[in-house]
Design a protein around this motif. Structure first.
Motif, mmCIF file in Angstrom:
data_model
loop_
_atom_site.group_PDB
_atom_site.id
_atom_site.type_symbol
_atom_site.label_atom_id
_atom_site.label_comp_id
_atom_site.label_asym_id
_atom_site.label_seq_id
_atom_site.Cartn_x
_atom_site.Cartn_y
_atom_site.Cartn_z
ATOM 1 N N GLY A 39 0.938 -1.482 0.014
ATOM 2 C CA GLY A 39 0.070 0.504 0.049
ATOM 3 C C GLY A 39 0.629 1.268 0.322
ATOM 4 O O GLY A 39 0.550 2.832 0.112
ATOM 5 N N PRO A 197 5.019 10.926 4.199
ATOM 6 C CA PRO A 197 4.219 12.137 3.337
ATOM 7 C C PRO A 197 4.088 13.696 4.016
ATOM 8 O O PRO A 197 4.760 14.404 2.857
ATOM 9 N N LYS A 230 -2.359 22.413 -4.871
ATOM 10 C CA LYS A 230 -2.541 24.014 -3.923
ATOM 11 C C LYS A 230 -1.402 24.811 -4.482
ATOM 12 O O LYS A 230 -2.906 25.740 -3.841
ATOM 13 N N GLU A 245 -3.560 9.748 -10.414
ATOM 14 C CA GLU A 245 -4.583 11.163 -9.766
ATOM 15 C C GLU A 245 -4.835 12.563 -9.316
ATOM 16 O O GLU A 245 -5.269 12.637 -9.222
ATOM 17 N N ALA B 328 -0.047 -6.158 7.828
ATOM 18 C CA ALA B 328 -0.691 -5.758 7.892
ATOM 19 C C ALA B 328 -1.492 -6.399 9.880
ATOM 20 O O ALA B 328 -1.917 -6.160 11.279
ATOM 21 N N SER C 107 -3.669 -0.581 8.529
ATOM 22 C CA SER C 107 -3.167 -0.461 7.117
ATOM 23 C C SER C 107 -4.205 -1.589 6.704
ATOM 24 O O SER C 107 -4.653 -1.565 5.417
ATOM 25 N N GLN C 111 -6.975 -0.848 2.945
ATOM 26 C CA GLN C 111 -6.109 -1.347 2.016
ATOM 27 C C GLN C 111 -8.055 -1.306 0.772
ATOM 28 O O GLN C 111 -8.701 -1.276 1.224
ATOM 29 N N ASN C 114 -5.531 3.904 -1.767
ATOM 30 C CA ASN C 114 -4.822 3.921 -1.970
ATOM 31 C C ASN C 114 -4.835 4.957 -3.023
ATOM 32 O O ASN C 114 -5.517 4.374 -3.884
ATOM 33 N N GLY C 115 -4.492 5.867 -3.580
ATOM 34 C CA GLY C 115 -4.282 6.338 -4.199
ATOM 35 C C GLY C 115 -5.992 7.129 -4.751
ATOM 36 O O GLY C 115 -6.038 7.681 -5.628
ATOM 37 N N ILE C 116 -6.348 7.628 -3.820
ATOM 38 C CA ILE C 116 -7.553 8.461 -3.915
ATOM 39 C C ILE C 116 -7.362 9.412 -3.824
ATOM 40 O O ILE C 116 -7.228 9.599 -2.466
ATOM 41 N N LYS C 117 -7.939 10.202 -4.362
ATOM 42 C CA LYS C 117 -7.894 11.983 -3.555
ATOM 43 C C LYS C 117 -9.213 12.420 -2.647
ATOM 44 O O LYS C 117 -10.531 12.641 -2.778
ATOM 45 N N ILE C 208 -3.874 15.384 8.937
ATOM 46 C CA ILE C 208 -2.856 14.885 7.682
ATOM 47 C C ILE C 208 -3.467 14.177 6.316
ATOM 48 O O ILE C 208 -2.536 15.003 5.661
ATOM 49 N N ILE C 211 -5.894 16.940 4.361
ATOM 50 C CA ILE C 211 -4.976 18.491 4.887
ATOM 51 C C ILE C 211 -4.244 18.550 4.335
ATOM 52 O O ILE C 211 -3.703 19.001 3.421
ATOM 53 N N ARG C 212 -3.226 18.171 5.526
ATOM 54 C CA ARG C 212 -1.887 17.838 4.923
ATOM 55 C C ARG C 212 -0.901 17.216 3.578
ATOM 56 O O ARG C 212 -0.271 18.115 3.095
ATOM 57 N N VAL C 213 -1.512 16.314 4.052
ATOM 58 C CA VAL C 213 -1.244 16.091 2.671
ATOM 59 C C VAL C 213 -2.018 15.413 1.554
ATOM 60 O O VAL C 213 -1.107 15.045 0.945
ATOM 61 N N PRO C 214 -2.815 15.542 1.669
ATOM 62 C CA PRO C 214 -4.358 14.965 0.797
ATOM 63 C C PRO C 214 -4.471 13.465 0.939
ATOM 64 O O PRO C 214 -4.403 13.542 -0.273
ATOM 65 N N GLN C 215 -3.713 12.807 1.386
ATOM 66 C CA GLN C 215 -3.992 11.395 0.780
ATOM 67 C C GLN C 215 -3.793 9.874 2.019
ATOM 68 O O GLN C 215 -3.450 10.705 2.918
ATOM 69 N N THR C 217 -1.614 6.626 2.438
ATOM 70 C CA THR C 217 -0.605 5.621 2.335
ATOM 71 C C THR C 217 -0.318 5.182 4.454
ATOM 72 O O THR C 217 -0.407 5.701 4.687
ATOM 73 N N ASP C 218 0.137 3.591 4.033
ATOM 74 C CA ASP C 218 0.540 2.747 5.150
ATOM 75 C C ASP C 218 1.838 3.844 6.321
ATOM 76 O O ASP C 218 2.201 4.500 5.263
ATOM 77 N N ILE C 220 0.947 6.571 7.493
ATOM 78 C CA ILE C 220 1.398 8.306 6.894
ATOM 79 C C ILE C 220 2.026 8.961 7.656
ATOM 80 O O ILE C 220 1.965 9.961 7.613
#
Lengths: 361, 360, 308
Positions: A39, A197, A230, A245, B328, C107, C111, C114-117, C208, C211-215, C217-218, C220
């Motif tokens: 992931g 990140p 941004k 994306e 996990a 985590s 699943q 991932n990869g969604i905004k 986080i 807003i800060r990273v907007p995504q 991931t494991d 994070i």
């Protein structure tokens, strides 16, 4: 010291004796060791995509269902590798630089199992092969786009750790940005992490605040792209995976690690008996490095130029490190028309002329 | 309503039985989770708890259990002394890193000299590295009254930065073609820490862990210092009347735990890990804190807790490789096991009584 | 040496960078004020990050996302509360186990995400105020959570200092036997504080991932929870100092990256460890004052069991 050496030899002998214990199965068992979780959306994710390609290509003939995520480098890796070899894996891909010594250590005990180590250089026994991708070829292409697209003439680079692979990428990007835009300058920020990140987002933000409008990254998360999104007018590139994306902007293109073709080739070779030890360092030409779709945010002529460059690298007519090139201190590195040899590239520890700042030592 | 009634002394029966109860409860709850994830719960549980000990490859894995448990036990015993005295060293991870760096530096400085004395000197350097790193919070605490939890924790991050500098700079293998990471100690016999008896996993670090367990047991049972440590934790004021010098105790406890963590790092870097690399540390220093508490801060308990922890790592890994469980899920499973172990501990110190009225 | 760094921009970005650790640290402060040490902040933050993310993506509302994050963090905190308050388990070990469990569970839950905004949170519209040179950027260019985090600091400070609730929380944290003798339900009060702490940590995590990273991931949160814990001690259990501590830590982190970007000549390896070293240094200076104690709640980390 004699006693220790004796013990070590005994250990090796024991390993050899048990190497045959692995049970034979009908399908060829191929296994993967990952340094992160699937992931992570980047490095490990792409290796797993390669594994899925193997499943697609061979179906029932290959059992590629075995993998282990989050394996720490060092002793744990050695144990996981031994377990896999004992468990009947016939070919094992170890997908991080830190697995180099464990891979070679375990390989010495299991001569019948093939080991494939990514990004390393040690092949101590006949059953160890190494493979890597010429990511710098992709960097040359994104560097060109960066040089053409920047309006502030400032591009930024987020580096992970100062190791040769990252330095190759910085140099290749800068050389090609400079080639199309002599006024360009580059700021490098070292994050000292492969994956954090929040920190990557902060690094991108710091660069943007310094007037940078094109961000290149050699860390694995999409956070820098999200940060770029941004601020209007700032662009970036996908790293490791396509990061689609964030299309069409800020992500205007991407450097994609594409391990599938190599995995399919090697597993296929093992199936039909043509497998041989080798050291592979392929790039755009071999399909290991793919340039992600260049979006409409990039003008057509720049897109054409970038694609032409990628094509010329791919067919071997152009090498991204072709002289004349000087090192940062002004000393000559490559003469007119001279191409960098792989040895120098693999151990690259200097900036080319024009990049400011020092490489942390 | 149930209510709890404190036992005058901890129940011997329940002290022994609670771990078993906890493991069974974890198997039930974990089995449920594995079932939800679409796996056969019985198979997963068997893979985690049975296969590493008695399965097909147990001859190999039993040794690996010791390799994994060794550093955990070594660090946890050191930490437990401080925890008993109310001194909170949370930064063993940093001390572990510094021990490895100090020890490795000594070994690499004399490369490739072969001499019997090299390894003992490296061991001393490793212990010294961990000790120095622990002395920073200790002295800041005794001199400036600075909180040791925070300082020792912050120093973990500093140690990680130094580790990166070492792997990329001053300890980098000069023959490594510019790649990060030091020379491998396994190919430098005078400075390496190999398996002492092939296939058993026994290396000097495991030996040291066993010795430490025994030494700590004797210290706590028989020695005046052990009494002072216990007293300081239970009744700080009374300890002072008994002539315990709190400053000396902080320095001593931090020093011991730091030195032991440093030793663990040295044995690991010269043995199982083999080299200094950017990601050399894998969290032993933090996991050891859990091990210390699971073992009830008792040396023998820590020995068992360390082995149990190692079992869930190795068995969990097998479940993950062979049965395709996400790693996990194993992490979550370990978390559950700890929850249950901590939860049922209540039975050894308290009696459960039925009562008509609820209590606070 | 420092290159060209715009202080207004730097302050504005450190305010954003500090929000997650500030929220989490504030929550932990209340928990510790009531005499409970919960080292599971990292676990609660990351559960908050994934719960918030899932809620926001499913409902399309970032606001609900933050509520989801808070709920997720509080739910994990409930496990801690049951173990330590009802079953009297050791707090240090339970907290560490909570982090381990939270990392694994997040985590698993994540699943497929991932990869969604996530839906974006816009800055609060202050209109022309935003364009004031310098100040506008610092004060009027943020999303609502930045202001919320400052407000909640103020509210916590007020509640702890001036209200009866605050008095009870402090009493429980200083001497639970006395508080019990006065008729307060020690464990229930602590339960409420632990849940509050979990909710705040969860919101910090959601900040986080939303807003800060907007995504998603494991992993994070990457250690932010540990920093939050350090800040509570750093702040010597005073709400406003949490703000200072978080801004200081966030500020140094942002500053070191800005220094690099601006081409400073200070070696990177020293810059990257500077936030930790400076935190230690400031702490030493603060705690070395003439015989001042650190102000730690007296019953911190001790479980309470009513004998009557």
């Amino acid at each position: 010291m004699l006693k220790r050496t004796l013990l070590a030899t005994a250990a090796l002998g024991l390993g050899l004796a048990f190497a045959g214990a692995a049970s034979a199965q009908d399908a060829l068992k191929a296994c993967w060791v990952y340094v992160g979780p699937i992931g992570d959306g980047g490095w490990t994710f792409q290796h797993d995509q390669g594994r899925l390609d193997v499943i697609k290509a061979f179906g029932d003939k290959v059992d590629a269902s075995t993998y282990q995520e989050n394996v720490p480098e060092g002793a744990d890796a050695e144990r996981v590798l031994t377990q896999m070899a004992l468990g009947g894996c016939k070919i094992i891909f170890t997908t991080s630089f830190g697995y180099m010594d464990p891979t070679n250590a375990v390989a010495a005990k299991f001569p019948d199992v093939k080991f494939e180590h990514a990004t390393g250089y040690k092949r101590d026994s006949a059953n160890v092969s190494t493979y890597n991708a010429r990511f710098y070829e992709g960097r040359a292409v994104t560097g060109t786009i960066a040089g053409r697209m920047t309006k502030s003439n400032k591009i930024g680079y987020i580096g992970s750790f100062p190791i040769p692979e990252v330095i190759q990428g910085i140099n290749a990007s800068f050389i090609h940005a400079k080639k199309v835009n002599p006024n360009v300058t580059m700021s490098v920020v070292w994050a000292y992490t492969w994956f954090d990140p929040a920190k990557e987002a902060d690094a991108a933000k710091a660069l943007i605040e310094q007037g940078v409008d094109v961000i290149l990254q050699h860390t694995d998360s999409t956070a820098p792209l999200a940060e770029a999104a941004k601020t209007p007018g700032v662009i970036g590139f996908g790293q490791a995976s396509d990061m689609a994306e964030y299309k069409p902007s800020p992500r205007v293109s991407a450097i994609i690690d594409n391990w599938g073709p190599y995995y399919v080739e090697r597993v296929g070779a093992l199936l039909d008996g043509t497998y041989e030890q080798k050291d592979t360092w392929a790039g755009i030409g071999g399909g290991e490095v793919k340039i992600g779709d260049i979006t409409e945010a990039v003008p057509a002529e720049v897109k054409a130029e970038a694609e032409a460059l990628a094509a010329s690298i791919g067919d071997g007519s152009y090498h991204p490190f072709t002289g004349p090139l000087n090192k940062q201190d002004g000393s000559a590195w490559l003469a007119e028309g001279e191409k960098a040899d792989d040895g120098t590239l693999a151990g690259m520890n200097f900036y080319v002329e024009g990049i400011e700042g020092d490489i942390p030592q | 309503m149930f209510r709890l009634e404190k036992r005058p002394t901890p129940s011997r029966f329940w002290t022994g039985a609670t771990p078993v109860v906890a493991v069974i409860l974890t198997m039930l709850a974990g089995g449920l989770m594995f079932g939800v994830l679409g796996k056969n719960p019985f198979e997963v549980i068997r893979t985690i708890f049975w296969d590493p000990l008695f399965g097909e490859f147990a001859w190999y894995l039993r040794g690996q259990l010791l390799v994994k448990a060794g550093p955990l036990i070594l660090i946890a015993v050191g930490l437990s002394l401080g925890f008993r005295a109310g001194i909170w060293n949370i930064g063993a991870e940093g001390q572990y890193i510094m021990g490895a760096i100090f020890g490795a530096s000594v070994g690499l400085a004399v490369f490739p000299t072969e001499n019997r004395l090299i390894y003992p000197v490296m061991i001393a350097a490793g212990a010294f590295g961990g000790w120095v790193w622990a002395m920073i919070p200790a002295i800041l605490k005794t001199r400036f009254n600075t909180n040791e939890i925070l300082v020792s924790l912050m120093l973990v991050y500093v140690a990680q930065s130094i580790l990166a500098m070492a792997a990329l700079g001053f300890l980098r293998n000069p023959e490594g073609a510019g790649f990060p990471g030091s020379r491998n100690f396994n190919s430098y016999p005078a400075a390496s820490n190999p398996e002492l008896i092939a296939g058993t996993g026994m290396h000097w670090g495991v030996v040291a862990a066993f010795i430490t367990v025994i030494a700590a047991y004797v210290l706590l049972q028989k020695h005046l210092l052990g009494f002072q440590i216990k007293l300081s934790g239970q009744a700080p004021r009374a300890a002072r009347f008994h002539g315990v010098n709190p400053t000396a105790l902080v320095v001593l406890c931090m020093g011991i735990s730091g030195a032991l963590a440093g030793l663990a790092g040295l044995f690991e870097v010269t043995g199982p890990a083999g080299q200094i690399s950017i990601d050399f540390n894998t969290g032993y220093g933090f996991t050891a804190i859990i091990v210390a508490f699971l073992g009830r801060l008792n040396p023998l308990g820590i020995l068992l807790a360390g082995l149990l922890m190692a079992l869930t790592y190795i068995g969990g890994e097998m479940a993950s490789t062979n049965l395709g469980l996400p790693s996990a899920a194993i992490q979550a499973f370990q978390g559950m096991l700890l929850f249950f172990l901590l939860a049922v501990d209540v039975l050894s110190n308290y009696r459960v009584r039925m009562s008509m009225k609820g209590t606070a | 040496m420092f290159g060209a760094i715009n202080p207004a921009v730097l302050i504005a970005s450190l305010m954003v960078a500090s929000v997650p650790i500030m929220l989490a640290a504030l929550g932990e402060l209340v928990v510790e004020k009531s005499g409970v040490l919960n080292l599971g902040v990292e676990g609660m933050m990351i559960i908050g990050a994934i719960c918030g993310f899932i809620t926001a993506v499913t409902t399309g509302s970032p606001l609900l996302g933050f509520a989801g994050g808070a709920a997720g963090g509080a739910a994990l905190a409930l496990i801690f509360a049951v173990l330590t308050q009802s079953l009297l388990a050791n707090q240090v070990a339970t907290g560490l186990a909570l982090t381990l469990f939270g990392l694994g569970l997040s985590s698993l839950m994540g699943q497929g995400y991932n990869g969604i905004k996530p839906p974006l949170t816009a800055a609060v519209p202050f209109g022309p105020l935003r364009d004031i040179p310098g100040l506008g950027r610092i004060l009027f260019s943020h999303d609502w959570v930045v202001y919320f985090s400052i407000l909640i600091i103020a509210a916590t400070w007020y509640v702890l200092k001036y209200t009866r609730t605050g008095l009870i929380i402090r009493a429980v944290g200083e001497n639970h036997d006395a508080a019990h003798a006065l008729g307060y339900k020690v464990n229930r009060i602590r339960l409420a504080c632990i849940l509050f702490g979990g909710a705040m940590a969860g919101m910090g995590g959601a900040y986080i991932s939303l807003i800060r990273v907007p995504q998603w991931t494991d992993g994070i949160t990457a250690g932010a929870g540990w920093i939050a814990l350090a800040i509570v001690v750093f702040a010597s259990w005073k709400p406003w100092r949490v703000l200072i501590g978080a801004y200081l830590f966030g500020g140094i982190t942002v500053l070191q990256l800005n220094l690099q970007a601006a081409g400073s000549s200070i070696p990177v390896e020293y810059l990257s460890m500077s936030p930790y070293l400076i935190t230690i240094l400031v702490l030493v200076i603060m705690s070395s004052g003439k015989g001042r104690t650190l102000n730690a709640p007296a019953a911190l980390g001790q479980n309470f069991h009513a004998t009557r």
